[in-house]
Write an enzyme that holds these catalytic residues in place. Structure first.
Site, short mmCIF file in Angstrom:
data_model
loop_
_atom_site.label_atom_id
_atom_site.label_comp_id
_atom_site.label_asym_id
_atom_site.label_seq_id
_atom_site.Cartn_x
_atom_site.Cartn_y
_atom_site.Cartn_z
N ASP A 21 0.99 -1.24 -0.13
CA ASP A 21 -0.06 -0.08 -0.02
C ASP A 21 0.84 1.16 -0.16
O ASP A 21 2.21 1.19 0.25
CB ASP A 21 -0.96 -0.04 1.23
N LEU A 22 0.51 2.20 -0.42
CA LEU A 22 1.15 3.68 -0.33
C LEU A 22 0.96 4.62 0.92
O LEU A 22 2.01 4.64 1.51
CB LEU A 22 0.84 4.47 -1.44
N ASP A 23 -0.11 5.04 1.17
CA ASP A 23 -0.10 5.78 2.16
C ASP A 23 -0.02 5.13 3.57
O ASP A 23 -1.01 4.24 3.67
CB ASP A 23 -1.63 6.65 2.19
N THR A 75 1.31 10.08 3.54
CA THR A 75 0.50 11.18 2.78
C THR A 75 -0.72 11.64 3.49
O THR A 75 -1.71 12.43 3.12
CB THR A 75 0.24 11.03 1.36
N LYS A 127 -9.45 6.00 5.77
CA LYS A 127 -7.85 5.32 5.63
C LYS A 127 -8.23 4.28 4.68
O LYS A 127 -9.12 3.40 5.04
CB LYS A 127 -7.38 4.80 6.97
N SER A 143 -2.45 0.25 -4.42
CA SER A 143 -3.23 1.44 -3.78
C SER A 143 -4.33 2.00 -4.22
O SER A 143 -4.40 2.19 -5.39
CB SER A 143 -2.03 2.82 -3.79
N ALA A 144 -5.06 2.59 -3.53
CA ALA A 144 -6.57 3.46 -3.72
C ALA A 144 -6.09 4.81 -4.64
O ALA A 144 -6.93 5.16 -5.21
CB ALA A 144 -7.74 3.36 -2.85
N LYS A 175 -10.80 -1.35 -1.93
CA LYS A 175 -10.63 -2.16 -0.62
C LYS A 175 -11.94 -1.92 0.23
O LYS A 175 -12.24 -0.75 0.57
CB LYS A 175 -9.47 -1.65 0.02
N GLU A 232 0.21 -3.42 4.48
CA GLU A 232 -0.65 -2.56 4.74
C GLU A 232 -0.95 -1.95 6.10
O GLU A 232 -0.51 -2.49 7.07
CB GLU A 232 -2.13 -3.32 4.54
N ASP A 233 -1.46 -0.71 6.23
CA ASP A 233 -1.65 0.07 7.48
C ASP A 233 -3.12 0.10 7.70
O ASP A 233 -3.50 0.84 8.62
CB ASP A 233 -0.86 1.30 7.38
#
Length: 214
Positions: free
Chosen positions: A16-18, A24, A52, A121-122, A152, A176-177
């Site tokens: 995942d990105l964020d 971000t 999130k 990522s979304a 997601k 993932e977070d």
């Protein structure tokens, strides 16, 4: 003691990105807060937790629900574009120094082991962010909100990333977070490393505070 053997067996790592690669979320929050203020209500950091791992349009629906407001689809599209413009303005100033601890080192280690690396990522700004952080070249596949239609916890983004790596889902591990992301990874038939607060990651196979632990 966590069982790290799954990391030694994986052929693909999907991030995942964020909140995993870069934080971000603070910029998303500032942009959503600005939009809410313009609409005449407060949007708190606690409210922001609900967004999130959620797509832009679903995030807008949650925001408007908090404000008790309703708009047409065309009006909502215009609002989402406005929010994105504010967000892009913030992230246009991103620098490599904003990579979360251990990210670059872990990506280098994975590449050295011949493990495929993908982004799932979304975010519709994922490629732009990877370019700003100077790590785009470390990813073999980038799957973002421009390439998938289901958010997601639907597993579409991770299944698409696995195909991009030429791997089966069971050969991949998701990092993932967010609760929705962990659920998406498990629904995809993948093992999941949760990064961040344990209370939001109960479904993960391993939980670490960040990639620096790995």
């Amino acid at each position: 003691m966590p069982d790290y053997s799954m990391l030694q067996q994986m052929k693909g790592a999907i991030f995942d990105l964020d909140g995993v690669i870069v934080d971000t979320a603070k910029y998303h929050y500032l942009a959503w807060r600005s939009l809410a203020s313009e609409l005449g209500f407060d949007f708190t950091e606690a409210d922001n937790e609900r967004l999130k791992g959620v797509s832009r349009m679903r995030s807008l629906d949650i925001l408007l629900d908090i404000g008790g407001l309703e708009f047409t689809e065309d009006e909502k599209l215009a609002m989402a574009d406005k929010k994105n413009g504010l967000y892009v303005d913030y992230i246009s100033r991103l620098e490599e120094s904003e990579l979360l601890p251990g990210v670059r080192e872990y990506l280098i280690r994975l590449r050295g082991c011949g493990i495929g690396i993908a982004l799932g990522s979304a975010s519709k700004n994922a490629q732009f962010i990877l370019d700003k952080l100077n790590i785009a070249g470390m990813f073999d596949a980038v799957v973002d909100g421009n390439k998938v239609s289901r958010a997601k916890p639907d597993p579409e983004v991770f299944l698409t990333a696995a195909r991009g790596l030429g791997l089966q889902p069971y050969e991949c591990v998701v990092f993932e977070d967010a609760e929705a992301g962990v659920a998406a990874g498990k629904a995809a038939g993948m093992q999941v490393v949760g990064t961040g607060r344990p209370e939001a990651l109960s479904g993960a196979d391993i939980i670490v505070s960040g990639l620096h632990e790995l």
